[in-house]
Scaffold this motif. Structure first.
Motif, PDB file in Angstrom:
ATOM      1  N   GLN A 163      -8.952   1.835  -2.339  1.00 33.28           N
ATOM      2  CA  GLN A 163      -8.956   0.818  -3.602  1.00 33.28           C
ATOM      3  C   GLN A 163      -8.409  -0.620  -3.521  1.00 33.28           C
ATOM      4  OE1 GLN A 163      -6.588   3.840  -6.187  1.00 33.28           O
ATOM      5  NE2 GLN A 163      -8.507   4.103  -7.480  1.00 33.28           N
ATOM      6  N   ILE A 164      -7.208  -0.503  -2.934  1.00 37.25           N
ATOM      7  CA  ILE A 164      -6.657  -1.608  -2.570  1.00 37.25           C
ATOM      8  C   ILE A 164      -7.580  -2.758  -1.652  1.00 37.25           C
ATOM      9  CG2 ILE A 164      -4.552  -2.772  -1.923  1.00 37.25           C
ATOM     10  CD1 ILE A 164      -3.097  -0.379  -2.094  1.00 37.25           C
ATOM     11  N   ALA A 165      -8.255  -2.093  -0.750  1.00 31.85           N
ATOM     12  CA  ALA A 165      -9.067  -2.894   0.265  1.00 31.85           C
ATOM     13  C   ALA A 165     -10.074  -3.310  -0.667  1.00 31.85           C
ATOM     14  CB  ALA A 165      -9.447  -1.774   1.198  1.00 31.85           C
ATOM     15  N   GLN A 166     -10.583  -2.571  -1.585  1.00 31.14           N
ATOM     16  CA  GLN A 166     -11.929  -2.944  -2.289  1.00 31.14           C
ATOM     17  C   GLN A 166     -11.346  -4.162  -3.298  1.00 31.14           C
ATOM     18  OE1 GLN A 166     -13.260   0.445  -4.688  1.00 31.14           O
ATOM     19  NE2 GLN A 166     -14.808   0.965  -2.879  1.00 31.14           N
ATOM     20  N   ALA A 167     -10.263  -4.186  -3.813  1.00 31.78           N
ATOM     21  CA  ALA A 167      -9.878  -5.307  -4.755  1.00 31.78           C
ATOM     22  C   ALA A 167      -9.577  -6.500  -3.781  1.00 31.78           C
ATOM     23  CB  ALA A 167      -8.549  -4.707  -5.205  1.00 31.78           C
ATOM     24  N   TYR A 168      -9.397  -6.318  -2.633  1.00 28.79           N
ATOM     25  CA  TYR A 168      -9.118  -7.697  -1.986  1.00 28.79           C
ATOM     26  C   TYR A 168     -10.299  -7.969  -1.058  1.00 28.79           C
ATOM     27  CZ  TYR A 168      -4.601  -8.034  -4.383  1.00 28.79           C
ATOM     28  OH  TYR A 168      -3.731  -7.969  -5.365  1.00 28.79           O
ATOM     29  N   LEU A 169     -11.318  -7.167  -1.106  1.00 29.79           N
ATOM     30  CA  LEU A 169     -12.445  -7.653  -0.263  1.00 29.79           C
ATOM     31  C   LEU A 169     -12.407  -7.448   1.180  1.00 29.79           C
ATOM     32  CD1 LEU A 169     -14.217 -10.503  -2.344  1.00 29.79           C
ATOM     33  CD2 LEU A 169     -14.502  -7.923  -2.397  1.00 29.79           C
ATOM     34  N   VAL A 170     -11.567  -6.613   1.634  1.00 33.73           N
ATOM     35  CA  VAL A 170     -11.141  -6.426   3.250  1.00 33.73           C
ATOM     36  C   VAL A 170     -11.435  -4.960   3.540  1.00 33.73           C
ATOM     37  CG1 VAL A 170      -9.266  -8.350   3.298  1.00 33.73           C
ATOM     38  CG2 VAL A 170      -8.998  -5.801   2.963  1.00 33.73           C
ATOM     39  N   PRO A 171     -11.831  -4.695   5.034  1.00 33.12           N
ATOM     40  CA  PRO A 171     -12.216  -3.386   5.264  1.00 33.12           C
ATOM     41  C   PRO A 171     -11.053  -2.353   4.999  1.00 33.12           C
ATOM     42  CG  PRO A 171     -12.762  -4.997   6.780  1.00 33.12           C
ATOM     43  CD  PRO A 171     -12.433  -5.765   6.024  1.00 33.12           C
ATOM     44  N   GLU A 172     -11.329  -1.120   4.797  1.00 34.79           N
ATOM     45  CA  GLU A 172     -10.160  -0.209   4.630  1.00 34.79           C
ATOM     46  C   GLU A 172      -9.257  -0.067   5.755  1.00 34.79           C
ATOM     47  OE1 GLU A 172     -11.563   3.491   3.469  1.00 34.79           O
ATOM     48  OE2 GLU A 172      -9.602   4.514   3.103  1.00 34.79           O
ATOM     49  N   ALA A 173      -9.763  -0.248   7.085  1.00 33.16           N
ATOM     50  CA  ALA A 173      -8.915  -0.136   8.290  1.00 33.16           C
ATOM     51  C   ALA A 173      -8.011  -1.300   8.314  1.00 33.16           C
ATOM     52  CB  ALA A 173      -9.807  -0.013   9.420  1.00 33.16           C
ATOM     53  N   THR A 174      -8.306  -2.400   7.907  1.00 29.72           N
ATOM     54  CA  THR A 174      -7.750  -3.670   7.754  1.00 29.72           C
ATOM     55  C   THR A 174      -6.409  -3.374   6.768  1.00 29.72           C
ATOM     56  OG1 THR A 174      -9.396  -5.070   8.448  1.00 29.72           O
ATOM     57  CG2 THR A 174      -7.521  -6.168   7.590  1.00 29.72           C
ATOM     58  N   MET A 175      -6.813  -2.996   5.606  1.00 27.85           N
ATOM     59  CA  MET A 175      -5.472  -2.877   4.699  1.00 27.85           C
ATOM     60  C   MET A 175      -4.691  -1.807   5.019  1.00 27.85           C
ATOM     61  SD  MET A 175      -4.395  -3.698   1.981  1.00 27.85           S
ATOM     62  CE  MET A 175      -5.485  -5.222   1.070  1.00 27.85           C
ATOM     63  N   ALA A 176      -5.343  -0.548   5.597  1.00 30.80           N
ATOM     64  CA  ALA A 176      -4.363   0.382   6.325  1.00 30.80           C
ATOM     65  C   ALA A 176      -3.444  -0.024   7.442  1.00 30.80           C
ATOM     66  CB  ALA A 176      -5.122   1.578   6.737  1.00 30.80           C
ATOM     67  N   GLN A 177      -3.823  -0.914   8.060  1.00 28.78           N
ATOM     68  CA  GLN A 177      -2.888  -1.570   8.945  1.00 28.78           C
ATOM     69  C   GLN A 177      -1.805  -2.322   8.219  1.00 28.78           C
ATOM     70  OE1 GLN A 177      -2.128  -1.108  12.148  1.00 28.78           O
ATOM     71  NE2 GLN A 177      -3.692   0.569  12.326  1.00 28.78           N
ATOM     72  N   ARG A 178      -2.349  -3.174   7.436  1.00 29.86           N
ATOM     73  CA  ARG A 178      -1.560  -4.260   6.659  1.00 29.86           C
ATOM     74  C   ARG A 178      -0.434  -3.253   6.078  1.00 29.86           C
ATOM     75  NH1 ARG A 178      -4.131  -8.112   2.627  1.00 29.86           N
ATOM     76  NH2 ARG A 178      -5.350  -8.776   4.672  1.00 29.86           N
ATOM     77  N   ILE A 179      -0.745  -2.171   5.507  1.00 31.09           N
ATOM     78  CA  ILE A 179       0.432  -1.270   4.681  1.00 31.09           C
ATOM     79  C   ILE A 179       1.337  -0.544   5.604  1.00 31.09           C
ATOM     80  CG2 ILE A 179       0.670   0.893   3.284  1.00 31.09           C
ATOM     81  CD1 ILE A 179      -2.068  -0.427   1.986  1.00 31.09           C
ATOM     82  N   SER A 180       0.602  -0.226   6.925  1.00 34.32           N
ATOM     83  CA  SER A 180       1.894   0.624   7.755  1.00 34.32           C
ATOM     84  C   SER A 180       2.316  -0.461   8.523  1.00 34.32           C
ATOM     85  CB  SER A 180       0.995   1.474   8.773  1.00 34.32           C
ATOM     86  OG  SER A 180      -0.324   0.910   9.213  1.00 34.32           O
ATOM     87  N   ARG A 181       2.021  -1.744   8.691  1.00 36.32           N
ATOM     88  CA  ARG A 181       2.838  -2.586   9.427  1.00 36.32           C
ATOM     89  C   ARG A 181       4.092  -3.120   8.343  1.00 36.32           C
ATOM     90  NH1 ARG A 181       0.815  -5.881  13.572  1.00 36.32           N
ATOM     91  NH2 ARG A 181       2.214  -7.561  12.912  1.00 36.32           N
ATOM     92  N   ALA A 182       3.646  -3.052   7.127  1.00 30.55           N
ATOM     93  CA  ALA A 182       4.553  -3.404   5.895  1.00 30.55           C
ATOM     94  C   ALA A 182       5.562  -2.380   5.822  1.00 30.55           C
ATOM     95  CB  ALA A 182       4.105  -3.628   4.681  1.00 30.55           C
ATOM     96  N   LYS A 183       5.342  -0.990   6.014  1.00 28.99           N
ATOM     97  CA  LYS A 183       6.296  -0.270   6.009  1.00 28.99           C
ATOM     98  C   LYS A 183       7.190  -0.073   7.117  1.00 28.99           C
ATOM     99  CE  LYS A 183       3.674   3.473   3.682  1.00 28.99           C
ATOM    100  NZ  LYS A 183       3.124   5.045   3.910  1.00 28.99           N
ATOM    101  N   ARG A 184       6.571  -0.442   8.434  1.00 26.87           N
ATOM    102  CA  ARG A 184       7.480  -0.510   9.624  1.00 26.87           C
ATOM    103  C   ARG A 184       8.379  -1.644   9.316  1.00 26.87           C
ATOM    104  NH1 ARG A 184       2.845   0.752  12.696  1.00 26.87           N
ATOM    105  NH2 ARG A 184       2.296  -1.432  13.196  1.00 26.87           N
ATOM    106  N   THR A 185       8.046  -2.669   8.875  1.00 29.77           N
ATOM    107  CA  THR A 185       8.964  -3.761   8.729  1.00 29.77           C
ATOM    108  C   THR A 185      10.206  -3.577   7.594  1.00 29.77           C
ATOM    109  OG1 THR A 185       7.187  -5.361   8.856  1.00 29.77           O
ATOM    110  CG2 THR A 185       8.915  -6.297   7.705  1.00 29.77           C
ATOM    111  N   VAL A 186       9.819  -2.991   6.766  1.00 34.29           N
ATOM    112  CA  VAL A 186      10.971  -2.291   5.865  1.00 34.29           C
ATOM    113  C   VAL A 186      11.689  -1.123   6.060  1.00 34.29           C
ATOM    114  CG1 VAL A 186       9.988  -3.582   3.826  1.00 34.29           C
ATOM    115  CG2 VAL A 186       9.499  -1.171   3.982  1.00 34.29           C
TER     116      VAL A 186
END
Lengths: 135, 371
Positions: free
Chosen positions: B118-141
């Motif tokens: 749903q988040i990937a659709q909302a920001y017009l990026v592939p789901e795999a890209t959004m999944a990576q963005r989220i897991s990198r963010a989790k690692r950061t925090v």
């Protein structure tokens, strides 16, 4: 199925038949044009042939690597550059003939006086994945 | 059920799960909840299922030992902890070490409970890209402790971004931003949280009037005010007044005050532009933002006449986004229609999105075809 890119140019394509800039059209002519474009994309979604469509700003920048440890060089926009892409639509269709027919339909979008613009669109086939069967 | 997510993640974290694993487990439990019959005690059900999911994925002996030690040391969850958990989750997802795009994605997933798709659709990026963005963010925090105090201002900026930059897909990001801001304002005592909620409600109330049936933008002055949501406006004004009475002004309250003055005018002609200019002066003082000065020039043009607006505009950098569009508008108000038409066409070429480009092209065309 084969994918094609329909490219619309700000500059670089031969002049359209009905070549009047949009800021000289009436409000009704603009609305009719917008509706035609939206309906076209919606219909291709219905037929399962629409992939993507995007518009680009008229101005961009050229960028190149300038060596280790140096920031990239930027230049432009170059007004003399011949080609300027305005936007694209990607379609996934059964044949080249179908792609040509759709491009022709898009080029018939109404412009000044409610008449088709007859704009030149560039049709470019995607380089696809190699097929499994080779002999 | 999504409003329970912060509390459930909080329970898991206090039982010893790390944030990333807890968030994954709750997300999976939510997906399971969609398949099951609605449970009678949704929160208890979610905690049970999510905890089981968490245990399933952390099976090693060492992990189990550590977990059991932690469980022993943890105090039992109580009602007081719930609001703290919600707030901590907001802080973590908007942590200053995250880029704005990462903070937005993590907030929507961990606090909002939206799926990656749903988040990937909302920001017009592939789901795999959004999944990576989220897991990198989790690692950061990952190293940030769950009980560290955070800065409400960073959370508000993230929620403002969600509100302002939503695209398409099956999720209404604007409504989601309002829901998340409402939830935040309920657990934190901060006039700017209330100010942001008021700002969102006052803008959202005009949504139905902002787009014409043919998809074109309708500027504020031309909107059918009968289509504004008066209930939402009343709620926004009420929240704003309570916030302003605490005398701790901030930029969101000031922006909401401007939106409230527009909402208050029965017709565009009755708008209290003098007061709006005063609020822009406050905003300039609070933010120093050149964009605010640009908007102020428009308001000055309405309050003191187009020539005064052009004088205010002349003090600003011509490279500012929308500077040309504002110049076109003020020139039209001043009666210079040919200059205005040329500037509208130029502004259309510089427009940052299609809706604005089409709107500005229409303005140029309107002046070029008038007889």
């Amino acid at each position: 199925m084969a994918k094609y890119l329909l490219l619309k140019h700000y500059r670089g394509a031969p002049a359209a038949v009905n070549d009047v800039p949009m800021d000289k059209w009436t409000q009704e002519e603009i609305s009719a044009h917008m509706k035609y474009m939206n309906d076209f994309a919606a219909r291709l979604e219905q037929t399962g042939e629409f992939v993507d469509g995007q518009a680009l700003a008229p101005e961009g920048t050229f960028v190149r690597y300038d060596g280790e440890g140096r920031p990239p060089v930027t230049d432009g926009p170059f007004p003399e550059t011949k080609d300027l892409i305005a936007g694209w639509m990607v379609i996934d269709v059964d044949s080249y003939e179908r792609a040509v027919a759709l491009a022709g339909e898009l080029s018939a979008a109404p412009g000044a006086g409610g008449k088709p613009i007859h704009e030149w669109l560039e049709l470019r086939p995607f380089l696809a994945e190699p097929p499994t069967v080779t002999e | 059920m999504r409003e329970l997510i912060p509390e459930v993640i909080g329970v898991l974290v206090r039982r010893g799960a790390d944030f990333a694993a807890a968030e994954d487990a709750v997300q999976e439990a939510l997906i399971e909840a969609l398949r099951a019959d609605p449970p009678r005690d949704p929160k208890g059900w979610l905690v049970t299922v999510a905890w089981r999911r968490f245990l399933d994925t952390t099976r090693s002996d060492a992990a189990r030992r550590r977990r059991e030690e932690r469980v022993d040391a943890e105090p039992p969850p109580g009602p007081a902890a719930e609001t703290d958990d919600t707030l901590q989750l907001y802080f973590l997802c908007a942590h200053p070490s995250l880029s704005p795009a990462s903070a937005v994605a993590l907030t929507l997933r961990a606090v909002g409970g939206l799926t990656t798709r749903q988040i990937a659709q909302a920001y017009l990026v592939p789901e795999a890209t959004m999944a990576q963005r989220i897991s990198r963010a989790k690692r950061t925090v990952a190293g940030v402790r769950f009980d560290q105090p955070g800065d409400v201002a960073t959370v508000l900026r993230v929620l403002y971004l969600v509100f302002n930059e939503g695209y398409s897909g099956d999720v209404d990001l604007v409504a989601e931003a309002i829901r998340l801001t409402r939830q935040l304002a309920a657990v934190v005592d901060h006039p700017e949280a209330a100010g942001l909620l008021a700002l969102m409600l006052l803008h959202h109330a005009r949504r139905a009037a902002r787009i014409a049936p043919d998809g074109s933008l309708v500027p504020l002055a031309a909107q059918d005010r009968g289509r504004w949501d008066t209930g939402m406006i009343a709620e926004g004004v009420g929240i704003l007044q309570t916030a302003l009475s605490r005398d701790r002004l901030g930029e969101y309250q000031a922006q909401a005050a401007i939106a409230a003055l527009h909402a208050d005018a029965p017709t565009a002609a009755e708008t209290d532009w003098v007061q709006i200019v005063e609020w822009y002066d406050e905003l300039v003082r609070l933010t120093g933002s050149p964009i605010v000065r640009l908007n102020r020039a428009v308001a000055v043009g309405e309050a003191d006449g187009a020539r005064a607006g052009l004088a205010a505009l002349a003090e600003l950098d011509e490279g500012l986004p929308r500077h040309t569009a504002v110049a076109a508008y003020l020139h039209e108000r001043a009666g210079d229609h040919s200059v205005a038409a040329r500037l509208y066409a130029e502004a259309a070429r510089k427009a940052p999105n299609l809706a604005e480009r089409d709107h500005l092209t229409r303005q140029a065309a309107r002046l070029n075809t008038e007889t």
